[in-house]
Motif scaffolding. Structure first.
Motif, mmCIF file in Angstrom:
data_model
loop_
_atom_site.group_PDB
_atom_site.id
_atom_site.type_symbol
_atom_site.label_atom_id
_atom_site.label_comp_id
_atom_site.label_asym_id
_atom_site.label_seq_id
_atom_site.Cartn_x
_atom_site.Cartn_y
_atom_site.Cartn_z
ATOM 1 N N ASP A 230 0.966 -1.218 0.030
ATOM 2 C CA ASP A 230 0.025 0.035 0.015
ATOM 3 C C ASP A 230 0.940 1.355 -0.051
ATOM 4 O O ASP A 230 0.634 2.305 -0.653
ATOM 5 C CB ASP A 230 -1.016 0.195 1.244
ATOM 6 C CG ASP A 230 -2.129 -1.016 1.128
ATOM 7 O OD1 ASP A 230 -2.239 -1.565 0.024
ATOM 8 O OD2 ASP A 230 -2.437 -1.319 2.166
ATOM 9 N N ASP A 231 1.913 1.327 0.746
ATOM 10 C CA ASP A 231 2.807 2.336 0.830
ATOM 11 C C ASP A 231 3.654 2.505 -0.537
ATOM 12 O O ASP A 231 3.600 3.646 -1.163
ATOM 13 C CB ASP A 231 3.869 2.144 1.842
ATOM 14 C CG ASP A 231 3.164 2.389 3.285
ATOM 15 O OD1 ASP A 231 2.027 2.729 3.583
ATOM 16 O OD2 ASP A 231 3.929 2.055 4.341
ATOM 17 N N LEU A 232 4.113 1.571 -1.374
ATOM 18 C CA LEU A 232 4.685 1.570 -2.314
ATOM 19 C C LEU A 232 3.699 2.245 -3.564
ATOM 20 O O LEU A 232 4.142 2.966 -4.428
ATOM 21 C CB LEU A 232 5.194 0.230 -2.850
ATOM 22 C CG LEU A 232 6.415 -0.176 -2.242
ATOM 23 C CD1 LEU A 232 6.929 -1.561 -2.618
ATOM 24 C CD2 LEU A 232 7.572 0.642 -2.486
ATOM 25 N N LEU A 233 2.363 1.852 -3.384
ATOM 26 C CA LEU A 233 1.288 2.404 -4.209
ATOM 27 C C LEU A 233 1.226 3.640 -4.020
ATOM 28 O O LEU A 233 1.020 4.354 -5.142
ATOM 29 C CB LEU A 233 0.193 1.316 -4.356
ATOM 30 C CG LEU A 233 -0.818 1.604 -5.382
ATOM 31 C CD1 LEU A 233 -0.644 1.327 -6.633
ATOM 32 C CD2 LEU A 233 -2.059 0.648 -4.927
ATOM 33 N N LEU A 234 1.181 4.009 -3.052
ATOM 34 C CA LEU A 234 0.811 5.485 -2.799
ATOM 35 C C LEU A 234 2.056 6.179 -3.076
ATOM 36 O O LEU A 234 1.757 7.570 -4.039
ATOM 37 C CB LEU A 234 0.383 5.785 -1.128
ATOM 38 C CG LEU A 234 0.398 7.417 -0.844
ATOM 39 C CD1 LEU A 234 -0.657 7.849 -1.406
ATOM 40 C CD2 LEU A 234 0.437 7.216 0.718
ATOM 41 N N LEU A 235 3.110 5.916 -2.852
ATOM 42 C CA LEU A 235 4.415 6.740 -3.425
ATOM 43 C C LEU A 235 4.464 6.679 -4.925
ATOM 44 O O LEU A 235 4.751 7.856 -5.368
ATOM 45 C CB LEU A 235 5.558 6.136 -2.845
ATOM 46 C CG LEU A 235 5.819 6.357 -1.265
ATOM 47 C CD1 LEU A 235 7.088 5.771 -0.838
ATOM 48 C CD2 LEU A 235 5.958 7.932 -1.112
ATOM 49 N N ALA A 236 4.173 5.856 -5.522
ATOM 50 C CA ALA A 236 4.037 5.660 -6.929
ATOM 51 C C ALA A 236 2.858 6.642 -7.436
ATOM 52 O O ALA A 236 3.277 7.377 -8.637
ATOM 53 C CB ALA A 236 3.772 4.249 -7.601
ATOM 54 N N ARG A 237 1.702 6.788 -7.059
ATOM 55 C CA ARG A 237 0.983 7.631 -7.511
ATOM 56 C C ARG A 237 1.390 8.840 -6.938
ATOM 57 O O ARG A 237 1.149 10.001 -8.018
ATOM 58 C CB ARG A 237 -0.554 7.249 -6.665
ATOM 59 C CG ARG A 237 -0.958 5.967 -7.233
ATOM 60 C CD ARG A 237 -1.999 5.810 -6.236
ATOM 61 N NE ARG A 237 -2.786 4.538 -6.638
ATOM 62 C CZ ARG A 237 -3.825 3.889 -6.204
ATOM 63 N NH1 ARG A 237 -4.524 4.432 -5.136
ATOM 64 N NH2 ARG A 237 -4.429 2.796 -6.649
ATOM 65 N N LEU A 238 2.040 9.285 -5.975
ATOM 66 C CA LEU A 238 2.301 10.778 -5.579
ATOM 67 C C LEU A 238 3.457 11.109 -6.585
ATOM 68 O O LEU A 238 3.541 12.376 -6.950
ATOM 69 C CB LEU A 238 3.002 11.106 -4.302
ATOM 70 C CG LEU A 238 1.949 10.750 -3.159
ATOM 71 C CD1 LEU A 238 2.476 10.571 -1.888
ATOM 72 C CD2 LEU A 238 0.728 11.695 -3.449
ATOM 73 N N ASP A 239 4.538 10.143 -7.074
ATOM 74 C CA ASP A 239 5.704 10.378 -7.940
ATOM 75 C C ASP A 239 4.987 10.566 -9.073
ATOM 76 O O ASP A 239 5.808 11.291 -10.046
ATOM 77 C CB ASP A 239 6.645 9.283 -7.978
ATOM 78 C CG ASP A 239 7.443 9.185 -6.470
ATOM 79 O OD1 ASP A 239 7.543 10.120 -5.744
ATOM 80 O OD2 ASP A 239 7.862 8.019 -6.356
ATOM 81 N N ALA A 240 4.142 9.962 -9.725
ATOM 82 C CA ALA A 240 3.596 10.227 -10.985
ATOM 83 C C ALA A 240 2.907 11.530 -11.033
ATOM 84 O O ALA A 240 2.054 11.822 -12.022
ATOM 85 C CB ALA A 240 2.255 9.105 -11.492
#
Length: 484
Positions: free
Chosen positions: A317-327
């Motif tokens: 979940d944390d990796l998915l959130l960071l990926a969305r924020l980076d995008a």
């Protein structure tokens, strides 16, 4: 031509510094020429006076004594052929007996002071010129010769014409050299500006490149330098600079493409992993609820699988959130009651960290701003979990909320041992742990502070850490965008 860096090193500073140095060098050259010509002229004029004195000899001072003059000259001293201002004196036995100066028609006695008489008495009869100062006549060039009676006959000519000629030369040189320096300075400044115009364009392009955010994201490089004539040094520098910009642009493009592929991979992998991780967790919990007999070692293994699946789910979940924020995916912009979020987060932290002392500092009125409620809630949860996990029992944790005109500050402060100094510069990076031996048992993923920074940045805010033994403070500033 020397080039300086920083603000004084701009092309404008270079164009003003180089002509000034050129003018200074030319001024020194003019000064040297002026001193040399003045000294040469003065020496030439003084030698001419010595030649005139040698030609005159002691004729005029000899005619000053009536006893020594012939009967033809009994009417007075012979001043024929003597220039006006010619000085004559007779010295006998160290005493000046006669002293006069030629006027326009006849000679004029010269009043001598005691100092003047001593100076004249010291003039030797060696037929060599020397300069003296007489109080009544100023500077004179004199020459002494031996008279027929053993006395010293002194003849002198004034040095004032020499001084006037030298002063006139100095005035002419000052005017000519000053005009030359002025013209050279103006022409040099214009020439340097014209010659450095291509280099100024290179500096302007470099300044625009220096202002670009090259750390991340897509970067649009400025236009290339137009002056790239390989026949000139400035043109070769411009061409090399353009090639460097091309390499930088290609490198940035490849880096951006690599980052985008990595972000897509992280987002896709995190999204795809959520389902199998949830399935593993569900099957494990179902097996643990089985009514049949389960050996203890099997139950322990299943319990460990369940715990690790929970931890893996949090990591995904944390990796998915960071990926969305980076995008750059936009966050929600809705009214958020920060006061309520702080109260709920501290209440949850008290339940899980009962051995810590929790303190609240909230304003009297509720603090409301526009933002993403879920993201801000995770910011508070991560900061409080970090304070609870990395401080010993009994530590006081203070959570504050301060409202200003244009921003809101969230403060999480504790009096624990602090963050090691070597980790403070990278504490907001991903998968950074201050205590590797303790963090896994605490269930952290190493992404909490990275998510905190990413969420704050996505809101247009910023985060900061101040830490020393006995005082650690995490500060989050969030802008107030519009009225809720």
């Amino acid at each position: 031509m020397r080039w300086r860096t920083g603000s004084p090193g701009s092309p404008r500073a270079a164009t003003t510094t180089s002509p000034s140095r050129l003018v200074a060098l030319l001024a020194l050259s003019c000064l040297a020429v002026g001193v040399a010509t003045t000294a040469a002229l003065q020496g030439f004029l003084v030698r001419r006076l010595d030649q005139q004195l040698a030609a005159v000899g002691g004729h005029f001072p000899a005619s000053l004594d009536p006893a020594k003059a012939s009967g033809k000259n009994s009417g007075g001293p012979d001043t024929r052929g003597q220039a006006a201002g010619t000085f004559g004196a007779c010295v006998l036995g160290g005493t000046v007996t006669q002293a006069a100066v030629v006027g326009e028609r006849t000679e004029t006695p010269v009043p001598l002071t005691g100092a003047d008489r001593r100076v004249l008495a010291q003039v030797p009869a060696d037929a060599r010129g020397r300069s003296i100062h007489l109080s009544a006549l100023a500077e004179y060039r004199v020459m002494g010769v031996r008279g027929p009676s053993g006395d010293v006959l002194i003849t002198g000519l004034p040095l004032q014409p020499v001084a006037d000629t030298v002063s006139g030369l100095e005035l002419v040189e000052a005017v000519v050299f000053g005009a030359a320096l002025l013209v050279t300075g103006i022409a040099g400044a214009v020439w340097v500006r014209l010659s450095l115009r291509p280099l100024r364009r290179v500096a302007d392009t470099a300044s625009r490149v220096a202002q670009l955010p090259l750390a991340g994201g897509e970067v649009a490089m400025p236009p290339r330098v137009p002056d790239t004539d390989p026949r000139t040094e400035v043109g070769r520098a411009g061409g090399a600079f353009n090639r460097m910009l091309q390499h930088v642009e290609e490198s940035l493009a490849r880096r951006l493409a690599s980052e985008q592929r990595l972000r897509r991979f992280a987002a896709d992998a995190s999204h795809e992993l959520r389902t199998p991780v949830a399935s593993i967790r569900g099957h494990t919990e179902l097996a643990l609820r089985s009514r049949g007999p389960v050996p203890d070692e099997v139950r322990h293994a299943l319990d460990r699988v369940r715990c690790e699946s929970v931890r893996m789910g949090e990591l995904v979940d944390d990796l998915l959130l960071l990926a969305r924020l980076d995008a750059g995916r936009p966050l929600a912009a809705e009214p958020v009651d920060l006061t309520r979020l702080v109260l709920d987060a501290v209440s949850d932290a008290r339940a899980t960290g009962q051995r810590h002392r929790w303190t609240l500092r909230l304003p009297e009125e509720p603090v409301v701003l526009r933002g993403d409620e879920r993201g801000l809630q995770q910011v508070l949860t991560n900061l409080l979990a970090n304070a609870r996990t990395h401080t010993p029992p009994g530590t006081r944790v203070t959570v504050g909320l301060t409202e200003r005109d244009d921003e809101v500050e969230i403060l999480v402060q504790d009096d624990g041992p602090g963050v090691p100094e070597k980790l403070q510069s990278e504490v907001f990076d991903r998968f950074v742990r201050t205590d590797n031996g303790r963090s896994r048992s605490a269930g952290g993923t190493g992404l909490g502070l990275a998510i905190t920074q990413a969420v704050a940045t996505a809101h247009g805010g910023r985060v900061a850490l101040t830490s020393r033994p006995g005082h650690t403070a995490f500060q989050v500033w969030l802008p107030r965008v519009g009225e809720p």
